[in-house]
Design a protein around this motif. Structure first.
Motif, PDB file in Angstrom:
ATOM      1  N   VAL A 304       0.872  -1.174   0.006  1.00  0.00           N
ATOM      2  CA  VAL A 304       0.067   0.118  -0.030  1.00  0.00           C
ATOM      3  C   VAL A 304       0.743   1.432  -0.046  1.00  0.00           C
ATOM      4  O   VAL A 304       1.737   1.369   0.845  1.00  0.00           O
ATOM      5  CB  VAL A 304      -0.973  -0.183   1.248  1.00  0.00           C
ATOM      6  CG1 VAL A 304      -1.811   1.246   0.946  1.00  0.00           C
ATOM      7  CG2 VAL A 304      -1.670  -1.583   1.173  1.00  0.00           C
ATOM      8  N   GLY A 305       0.751   2.266  -1.051  1.00  0.00           N
ATOM      9  CA  GLY A 305       1.586   3.216  -1.101  1.00  0.00           C
ATOM     10  C   GLY A 305       2.488   3.207  -1.879  1.00  0.00           C
ATOM     11  O   GLY A 305       3.286   4.119  -2.401  1.00  0.00           O
ATOM     12  N   GLY A 306       2.726   1.972  -2.577  1.00  0.00           N
ATOM     13  CA  GLY A 306       3.707   1.734  -3.564  1.00  0.00           C
ATOM     14  C   GLY A 306       5.086   2.206  -3.530  1.00  0.00           C
ATOM     15  O   GLY A 306       5.717   1.606  -2.306  1.00  0.00           O
ATOM     16  N   ALA A 307       5.914   2.679  -4.299  1.00  0.00           N
ATOM     17  CA  ALA A 307       7.523   2.990  -4.161  1.00  0.00           C
ATOM     18  C   ALA A 307       7.711   3.819  -2.772  1.00  0.00           C
ATOM     19  O   ALA A 307       8.721   3.400  -2.420  1.00  0.00           O
ATOM     20  CB  ALA A 307       7.917   3.532  -5.546  1.00  0.00           C
ATOM     21  N   VAL A 308       6.886   4.645  -2.678  1.00  0.00           N
ATOM     22  CA  VAL A 308       7.197   5.525  -1.469  1.00  0.00           C
ATOM     23  C   VAL A 308       7.174   4.775  -0.161  1.00  0.00           C
ATOM     24  O   VAL A 308       8.052   4.605   0.697  1.00  0.00           O
ATOM     25  CB  VAL A 308       6.084   6.694  -1.295  1.00  0.00           C
ATOM     26  CG1 VAL A 308       6.429   7.564  -0.128  1.00  0.00           C
ATOM     27  CG2 VAL A 308       6.089   7.572  -2.350  1.00  0.00           C
ATOM     28  N   THR A 309       6.230   3.753  -0.147  1.00  0.00           N
ATOM     29  CA  THR A 309       6.185   3.023   1.207  1.00  0.00           C
ATOM     30  C   THR A 309       7.352   2.188   1.151  1.00  0.00           C
ATOM     31  O   THR A 309       8.084   1.540   2.190  1.00  0.00           O
ATOM     32  CB  THR A 309       4.858   1.869   1.200  1.00  0.00           C
ATOM     33  OG1 THR A 309       3.752   2.952   1.115  1.00  0.00           O
ATOM     34  CG2 THR A 309       4.790   1.187   2.486  1.00  0.00           C
ATOM     35  N   LEU A 310       7.483   1.293  -0.103  1.00  0.00           N
ATOM     36  CA  LEU A 310       8.710   0.676  -0.019  1.00  0.00           C
ATOM     37  C   LEU A 310      10.226   1.261   0.229  1.00  0.00           C
ATOM     38  O   LEU A 310      11.001   0.796   1.118  1.00  0.00           O
ATOM     39  CB  LEU A 310       9.339  -0.003  -1.522  1.00  0.00           C
ATOM     40  CG  LEU A 310       8.293  -1.336  -1.908  1.00  0.00           C
ATOM     41  CD1 LEU A 310       8.592  -1.523  -3.213  1.00  0.00           C
ATOM     42  CD2 LEU A 310       8.683  -2.574  -0.865  1.00  0.00           C
ATOM     43  N   CYS A 311      10.505   2.463  -0.130  1.00  0.00           N
ATOM     44  CA  CYS A 311      11.361   3.299   0.315  1.00  0.00           C
ATOM     45  C   CYS A 311      11.617   3.461   1.883  1.00  0.00           C
ATOM     46  O   CYS A 311      12.463   3.417   2.403  1.00  0.00           O
ATOM     47  CB  CYS A 311      11.731   4.678  -0.313  1.00  0.00           C
ATOM     48  SG  CYS A 311      12.008   4.397  -2.052  1.00  0.00           S
ATOM     49  N   ASN A 312      10.248   3.736   2.186  1.00  0.00           N
ATOM     50  CA  ASN A 312      10.377   4.129   3.774  1.00  0.00           C
ATOM     51  C   ASN A 312      10.662   2.813   4.758  1.00  0.00           C
ATOM     52  O   ASN A 312      11.169   2.799   5.681  1.00  0.00           O
ATOM     53  CB  ASN A 312       8.954   4.739   4.103  1.00  0.00           C
ATOM     54  CG  ASN A 312       8.616   6.109   3.861  1.00  0.00           C
ATOM     55  OD1 ASN A 312       9.573   6.812   3.717  1.00  0.00           O
ATOM     56  ND2 ASN A 312       7.433   6.430   3.139  1.00  0.00           N
ATOM     57  N   GLN A 313       9.823   1.585   3.973  1.00  0.00           N
ATOM     58  CA  GLN A 313      10.114   0.408   4.897  1.00  0.00           C
ATOM     59  C   GLN A 313      11.577   0.151   4.864  1.00  0.00           C
ATOM     60  O   GLN A 313      12.282  -0.866   5.625  1.00  0.00           O
ATOM     61  CB  GLN A 313       9.313  -0.712   4.086  1.00  0.00           C
ATOM     62  CG  GLN A 313       8.056  -0.486   4.432  1.00  0.00           C
ATOM     63  CD  GLN A 313       7.077  -1.501   3.672  1.00  0.00           C
ATOM     64  OE1 GLN A 313       7.483  -2.194   2.777  1.00  0.00           O
ATOM     65  NE2 GLN A 313       5.878  -1.677   4.154  1.00  0.00           N
ATOM     66  N   ASN A 314      12.433   0.512   3.935  1.00  0.00           N
ATOM     67  CA  ASN A 314      13.814  -0.045   3.604  1.00  0.00           C
ATOM     68  C   ASN A 314      14.642   1.242   4.060  1.00  0.00           C
ATOM     69  O   ASN A 314      15.911   1.426   3.568  1.00  0.00           O
ATOM     70  CB  ASN A 314      14.220  -0.380   2.282  1.00  0.00           C
ATOM     71  CG  ASN A 314      13.613  -1.804   1.830  1.00  0.00           C
ATOM     72  OD1 ASN A 314      13.988  -2.813   2.205  1.00  0.00           O
ATOM     73  ND2 ASN A 314      12.142  -1.887   1.405  1.00  0.00           N
ATOM     74  N   SER A 315      14.114   2.109   4.660  1.00  0.00           N
ATOM     75  CA  SER A 315      15.172   3.566   5.054  1.00  0.00           C
ATOM     76  C   SER A 315      16.385   3.050   5.791  1.00  0.00           C
ATOM     77  O   SER A 315      17.107   3.932   5.769  1.00  0.00           O
ATOM     78  CB  SER A 315      14.158   4.362   5.760  1.00  0.00           C
ATOM     79  OG  SER A 315      13.797   3.749   7.019  1.00  0.00           O
ATOM     80  N   ASP A 316      16.586   2.029   6.197  1.00  0.00           N
ATOM     81  CA  ASP A 316      17.780   1.707   7.023  1.00  0.00           C
ATOM     82  C   ASP A 316      18.985   1.151   6.257  1.00  0.00           C
ATOM     83  O   ASP A 316      20.092   0.978   6.428  1.00  0.00           O
ATOM     84  CB  ASP A 316      17.413   0.734   8.011  1.00  0.00           C
ATOM     85  CG  ASP A 316      16.544   1.170   9.253  1.00  0.00           C
ATOM     86  OD1 ASP A 316      16.734   2.580   9.420  1.00  0.00           O
ATOM     87  OD2 ASP A 316      16.020   0.646  10.011  1.00  0.00           O
ATOM     88  N   ASP A 317      18.331   0.741   4.743  1.00  0.00           N
ATOM     89  CA  ASP A 317      19.534   0.173   4.056  1.00  0.00           C
ATOM     90  C   ASP A 317      20.413   1.329   3.572  1.00  0.00           C
ATOM     91  O   ASP A 317      20.108   2.294   3.201  1.00  0.00           O
ATOM     92  CB  ASP A 317      18.579  -0.380   2.704  1.00  0.00           C
ATOM     93  CG  ASP A 317      19.603  -0.825   1.743  1.00  0.00           C
ATOM     94  OD1 ASP A 317      20.221  -0.136   1.006  1.00  0.00           O
ATOM     95  OD2 ASP A 317      19.249  -2.224   1.503  1.00  0.00           O
ATOM     96  N   GLU A 318      21.769   0.715   3.774  1.00  0.00           N
ATOM     97  CA  GLU A 318      22.834   1.753   3.375  1.00  0.00           C
ATOM     98  C   GLU A 318      22.917   2.408   2.177  1.00  0.00           C
ATOM     99  O   GLU A 318      22.986   3.631   1.757  1.00  0.00           O
ATOM    100  CB  GLU A 318      24.137   1.134   3.796  1.00  0.00           C
ATOM    101  CG  GLU A 318      24.631   0.646   5.047  1.00  0.00           C
ATOM    102  CD  GLU A 318      25.766   0.137   5.145  1.00  0.00           C
ATOM    103  OE1 GLU A 318      26.546   0.085   4.330  1.00  0.00           O
ATOM    104  OE2 GLU A 318      26.120  -0.338   6.207  1.00  0.00           O
TER     105      GLU A 318
END
Length: 779
Positions: A304-318
């Protein structure tokens, strides 16, 4: 316009006919989204006979097209343009036109978007070329070497764009240069109410710009003449279809095949899979392993929320953090939604401008004056210098050979930097204060952590005022040219370097050319192509020190005149002459061992013979091998390829400066702008095309082979080697090419002597005399 009514097949064709054409008939389609391309080939790509496009106008993404047709095997080993490229393009154009297609090509304009790895492609291409040379030198399979050379990625489509423009112009095929992205421009043409184009041929990235259907490949009934017949084995032939056809993809079929995902999720998947404007989403691209496109689309479909949500979910990725990936995604999407195009009225317009963000320039690029965009769109000037000024960044990429030598790195970092700055200041001085106070940063592939920066204001005032005294009218030029003809000088074209230099031999005429502009007198405007190009060339020659402020020839101007008098007045002869003198002035036309790590230098006989062979072959590499429109098959030299890289860098800098001399004449109001001959002006200016080092390689091989004979200077030995030479490069005219190289040597040697007699410090002048005597016994 296609009017498709009635049957299901016609409806299908109608639907598809809002796509992009960008590839040669017999070449492989290469999308910018490879994971999508792999999936689409199996699941959603369809074919139809080419006859369904009868009487259609097809828009062509020029970059995509060139990625397909420009892959002649040994271009990255020789530099320059592919020998067979023009004939392949012309044949394909004729085949498509015979079916009833009308084509309109669109080229990319200024650089746009953020490139995370600007040096990566050129470094990868150079590494592949180095590997191919290693295979070639170890005498492993020729086919393997050819395949590595072919897959090196060089030359890229931008390097071939000007050549393609020339071919299209010669054959009456229209083209447009977009302000930025060709894809956005094609989408605008396709959606325009007047229906400028019916279909588009290009990469899958077009779906991001709202295109419904994309043509990805034309399959015609012939193969290109890009493969050599000897030495390098031909690639395996592909079976041609009995009936010419095209492959195409419908966006609706993509959504259906991916489980009826939303259009927003589909577009996000295309972006996150990797495109020109956004690198692949890091969590799906690890250690060279990428998610299949379907998996990326499925992941987005359940998020839900597409690419924006995916980026937020992986915000700890270096990598997500380092790239500021979410911000870049938003910028990329804004740049696509509100891209800049040139309208049917010639205006520069932002798509959906009412909802465009205020900082759109951060997503697309700085806006240049519309007048400059018009000159760019018609092909009169190239986008390179405009991109430097708009972006504030100059990227110096790795050349074909890799650029590992200190002499090449010193050339591009130190010796050519003043020319780049002078060229930029010429342009900025005719624009508004924003550009006159712009900071420009130059980055180098070999030392990316040590860029150099300069503010344009520190380069002002530019030399523009000192060269504004060239406004000579055509009637005065024609009178002067007639006196030259009466002296049995060839009828030199106005705008040629030969006319510009030779006309100033007369002191009275030179004094009469001091013609400062007269404000407000429209009849004083330069009108004809000849007078426009001639004045641009004179201005360029003054900036380069061949002519002084009193319009008299300098010592170097006299040296250039002496080289031209022997070399000839054809464009490629003039180019070779000018580059020879420029290299002389830079201290680079010599026999020094510049490239210690590279093979392909003279390797036989004693050190003096090797030295002499090196100098002669370097001079010869400035000329053009006389060759049929077929793939090259012959000897190679990485050493001479490295020397060609220097020649190419010098030529590009000269052409940049020449074009800015031209365009500032227009920007300052000294030229009649009511005209349509923009491309003719570009072609009339010198230094338009780049040659390869093939002639130098062939001459090096000829001279080197003489050394193994008992009497290398005898008539019988020379005749034997000349006869064998035709077998080395079977599609060339070896003897005529050989004579061309000898003539070029004579011209350059004459220039060296004149420069030395005029007081210029010619390095190792005695060596030049010795090499001339040595060569006289071997020609």
């Amino acid at each position: 316009m296609l009017r498709l009514l009635g049957s299901a097949i016609l409806a299908t064709t109608s639907a598809f006919l809002s796509s992009t054409l960008s590839q040669g008939p017999s070449a492989l389609g290469q999308t910018i989204v490879p994971t999508f391309d792999t999936w689409a080939t199996t699941h959603v790509t369809k074919s139809l006979p080419l006859s369904y496009l009868n009487d259609s106008v097809v828009g062509v993404d020029a970059s995509y097209y060139l990625d397909a047709v420009g892959k002649e095997p040994l271009v990255s080993a020789l530099g320059g343009f592919p020998f067979a490229l023009e004939s392949n393009i012309v044949r394909e154009l004729k085949d498509l036109q015979s079916i009833g297609l009308r084509l309109h090509f669109v080229f990319n304009g200024l650089d746009y978007g953020i490139d995370d790895d600007p040096f990566g492609p050129s470094l990868a291409a150079a590494n592949n070329s180095a590997l191919a040379f290693e295979i070639y030198e170890n005498r492993e399979t020729a086919a393997q070497a050819a395949q590595v050379f072919r897959s090196s990625g060089a030359p890229n489509s931008a390097a071939l764009s000007e050549f393609l423009k020339k071919v299209l112009y010669k054959h009456g095929v229209p083209f447009t240069v977009a302000p930025y992205s060709a894809l956005a421009q094609l989408a605008y043409f396709e959606k325009h109410p007047d229906g400028f184009i019916d279909a588009i041929y290009g990469p899958a990235e077009l779906f991001l710009y709202g295109v419904d259907k994309v043509i990805t490949k034309f399959k015609l009934a012939h193969q290109p003449h890009d493969a050599p017949d000897k030495g390098i084995t031909k690639k395996a032939p592909q079976l041609a279809p009995e009936v010419p056809e095209f492959l195409w993809i419908d966006r609706r079929n993509c959504l259906e095949a991916l489980g009826r995902i939303s259009l927003a999720n589909f577009e996000d998947a295309l972006l996150l899979a990797g495109s020109k404007v956004l690198s692949p989403f890091p969590p799906t691209n690890r250690a060279g392993k990428t998610y299949p496109f379907r998996d990326i689309a499925s992941l987005l479909a359940v998020t839900v929320g597409g690419a924006v949500t995916l980026c937020n979910q992986n915000s700890d990725d270096e990598e997500v953090q380092r790239l500021e990936y979410l911000d870049r995604y938003k910028r990329a999407m804004a740049g696509i939604r509100h891209h800049v195009v040139i309208t049917s009225e010639g205006d520069i317009e932002t798509l959906d401008k009412d909802s465009a963000p205020d900082d759109l320039h951060d997503c697309v690029g700085q806006r240049l004056p519309e007048e400059l965009n018009m000159y760019l769109s018609r092909g009169m000037i190239r986008p390179r210098v405009l991109s430097w000024l708009a972006s504030g960044i100059i990227l110096i990429l790795a050349p074909y050979d890799g650029g590992d030598s200190k002499v090449y790195q010193d050339l591009v970092r130190h010796q050519l930097e003043p020319l780049r700055r002078q060229t930029l200041s010429l342009l900025a001085d005719s624009l508004n204060r924003y550009y006159q106070r712009k900071e420009i940063t130059t980055r180098y592939w070999f030392d990316p952590s040590s860029p150099s920066s300069v503010n344009i204001k520190d380069l002002l005032p530019s030399p523009k005022d000192s060269i504004n005294s060239w406004n000579v009218k055509e009637n005065a030029m024609l009178d002067r040219r007639q006196t030259l003809v009466d002296k049995k000088t060839p009828d030199l074209p106005l705008g040629s370097i030969s006319f510009a230099v030779r006309s100033l031999q007369d002191a009275d005429f030179a004094a009469a050319t001091i013609t400062p502009p007269k404000k407000g007198q429209k009849h004083q405007l330069l009108q004809s192509r000849g007078e426009i190009c001639a004045n641009a060339v004179w201005r360029f020659l003054q900036l380069r020190g061949y002519v002084d402020r009193q319009h008299q020839l300098t010592a170097w101007g006299k040296a250039l005149d002496s080289v031209l008098s022997i070399a000839g007045s054809q464009p490629q002869q003039e180019k070779a002459a000018l580059l020879a003198v420029e290299l002389m002035r830079l201290g680079l036309l010599n026999a020094d061992t510049m490239f210690f790590a590279y093979s392909g230098a003279p390797g036989r006989s004693n050190d003096i013979d090797k030295r002499n062979c090196m100098l002669v072959s370097r001079v010869a590499s400035l000329g053009r091998l006389i060759h049929q429109p077929r793939g090259y098959s012959g000897p190679l030299s990485r050493h001479l390829l490295a020397y060609h890289s220097m020649v190419s860098a010098v030529q590009a800098s000269m052409r940049d400066m020449l074009e800015m001399c031209l365009v500032t004449m227009f920007l300052e109001g000294g030229v009649d702008r009511e005209r349509e001959d923009w491309m003719e002006i570009a072609l009339m200016l010198p230094l338009f095309e780049e040659d390869s080092c093939a002639l130098g390689v062939v001459m090096l091989h000829y001279l080197d082979e003489l050394f193994v004979r008992e009497d290398p200077t005898s008539d019988a030995t020379r005749e034997e080697m000349t006869s064998k030479g035709q077998g080395w490069v079977i599609h060339s005219d070896f003897k005529a090419s050989q004579q061309l190289a000898f003539g070029l040597w004579d011209a350059v040697y004459r220039g060296v002597k004149v420069a030395n007699e005029s007081g210029e410090d010619i390095k190792e002048i005695q060596m030049w005399h010795e090499v001339d005597q040595w060569l006289a016994q071997r020609r």
